[in-house]
Design an enzyme around this catalytic site. Structure first.
Site, PDB file in Angstrom:
ATOM      1  N   GLU A  44      54.291  63.547  43.185  1.00 30.70           N
ATOM      2  CA  GLU A  44      54.726  63.383  41.793  1.00 30.70           C
ATOM      3  C   GLU A  44      56.223  63.087  41.721  1.00 30.70           C
ATOM      4  O   GLU A  44      56.936  63.132  42.730  1.00 30.70           O
ATOM      5  CB  GLU A  44      54.356  64.642  40.999  1.00 30.70           C
ATOM      6  CG  GLU A  44      52.851  64.845  40.959  1.00 30.70           C
ATOM      7  CD  GLU A  44      52.414  65.995  40.067  1.00 30.70           C
ATOM      8  OE1 GLU A  44      53.258  66.827  39.683  1.00 30.70           O
ATOM      9  OE2 GLU A  44      51.200  66.047  39.770  1.00 30.70           O
ATOM     10  N   GLU A  55      44.641  59.540  46.998  1.00 33.39           N
ATOM     11  CA  GLU A  55      43.825  58.459  47.575  1.00 33.39           C
ATOM     12  C   GLU A  55      44.679  57.245  47.894  1.00 33.39           C
ATOM     13  O   GLU A  55      44.542  56.610  48.929  1.00 33.39           O
ATOM     14  CB  GLU A  55      42.720  58.038  46.586  1.00 33.39           C
ATOM     15  CG  GLU A  55      41.768  59.147  46.197  1.00 33.39           C
ATOM     16  CD  GLU A  55      42.204  59.899  44.952  1.00 33.39           C
ATOM     17  OE1 GLU A  55      43.403  60.198  44.813  1.00 33.39           O
ATOM     18  OE2 GLU A  55      41.341  60.193  44.114  1.00 33.39           O
ATOM     19  N   CYS A  82      40.473  59.229  40.053  1.00 36.23           N
ATOM     20  CA  CYS A  82      40.791  58.651  38.742  1.00 36.23           C
ATOM     21  C   CYS A  82      40.337  57.185  38.716  1.00 36.23           C
ATOM     22  O   CYS A  82      39.982  56.599  39.751  1.00 36.23           O
ATOM     23  CB  CYS A  82      42.294  58.754  38.463  1.00 36.23           C
ATOM     24  SG  CYS A  82      43.306  57.584  39.381  1.00 36.23           S
ATOM     25  N   CYS A  85      42.245  54.817  41.108  1.00 38.82           N
ATOM     26  CA  CYS A  85      41.892  55.031  42.522  1.00 38.82           C
ATOM     27  C   CYS A  85      40.492  54.498  42.807  1.00 38.82           C
ATOM     28  O   CYS A  85      40.231  53.973  43.904  1.00 38.82           O
ATOM     29  CB  CYS A  85      41.997  56.501  42.889  1.00 38.82           C
ATOM     30  SG  CYS A  85      43.722  57.035  43.026  1.00 38.82           S
TER      31      CYS A  85
HETATM   32  N1  THU Z   1      45.550  62.849  41.121  1.00 37.24           N
HETATM   33  C1  THU Z   1      45.246  62.387  42.363  1.00 37.24           C
HETATM   34  O1  THU Z   1      45.993  62.581  43.334  1.00 37.24           O
HETATM   35  N2  THU Z   1      44.093  61.684  42.509  1.00 37.24           N
HETATM   36  C2  THU Z   1      43.204  61.427  41.503  1.00 37.24           C
HETATM   37  O2  THU Z   1      42.287  60.641  41.670  1.00 37.24           O
HETATM   38  C3  THU Z   1      43.357  62.154  40.230  1.00 37.24           C
HETATM   39  C4  THU Z   1      44.722  62.631  39.951  1.00 37.24           C
HETATM   40  C5  THU Z   1      46.821  63.573  40.948  1.00 37.24           C
HETATM   41  C6  THU Z   1      47.842  62.800  40.152  1.00 37.24           C
HETATM   42  C7  THU Z   1      48.727  63.918  39.649  1.00 37.24           C
HETATM   43  O3  THU Z   1      49.722  64.179  40.636  1.00 37.24           O
HETATM   44  C8  THU Z   1      47.806  65.109  39.536  1.00 37.24           C
HETATM   45  O4  THU Z   1      46.624  64.770  40.257  1.00 37.24           O
HETATM   46  C9  THU Z   1      47.432  65.468  38.106  1.00 37.24           C
HETATM   47  O5  THU Z   1      46.937  64.374  37.425  1.00 37.24           O
END
Ligand code: THU
Length: 120
Positions: A44, A55, A82, A85
């Site tokens: 982040e 991912e 998400c 991804c």
């Molecule tokens: N996040 C992922 O790493 N992968 C996903 O497919 C869903 C979301 C992370 C992004 C962010 O750092 C945290 O989860 C909260 O959304």
């Protein structure tokens, strides 16, 4: 390696997540067709939209090591991927996407996760 074992590698990778804003740690583990495993964790940033999902971190790492679309057999993820991804996983033509969802390890194809997908 089983999908469950790949998922366990993702759980280990999640411990390295840099997620001080959401506190939501995600791990991903790619199984390459040559047997190698490449992991990733979410990263982040204070400028929120610049964060990278686990991912995409794993796929970017694999690409930096020379991996091409079609060379990744499967991915294990500690969360449901998400939408963005899912599109990335589609691009790399994985056979299987194994992810934890509501306490169950689901195994899907990228096409199941992105029906009627956009393609150039
Ligand atoms: N996040 C992922 O790493 N992968 C996903 O497919 C869903 C979301 C992370 C992004 C962010 O750092 C945290 O989860 C909260 O959304």
């Amino acid at each position: 390696m089983t999908d469950r074992e790949l998922y366990e590698r993702a759980v280990e990778a999640a411990a390295n997540a840099y997620a001080p804003y959401s506190n939501f740690h995600v791990g991903a583990a790619l199984l390459l067709r040559d047997g190698r495993v490449v992991t990733g964790a979410n990263v982040e940033n204070a400028s929120y939209p610049l964060g990278v999902c686990a991912e995409r971190a794993a796929l970017s790492r694999a690409v930096a090591e020379g991996v091409k679309p079609g060379e990744v057999e499967a991915i294990g993820i500690t969360a449901s991927p998400c939408g963005g991804c899912r599109q990335w996983l589609l691009e790399f033509r994985l056979d299987r996407v194994a992810f934890m969802h509501e306490g169950e390890l689901l195994v899907r194809t990228p096409a199941e996760l992105v029906p009627d997908s956009f393609e150039l």
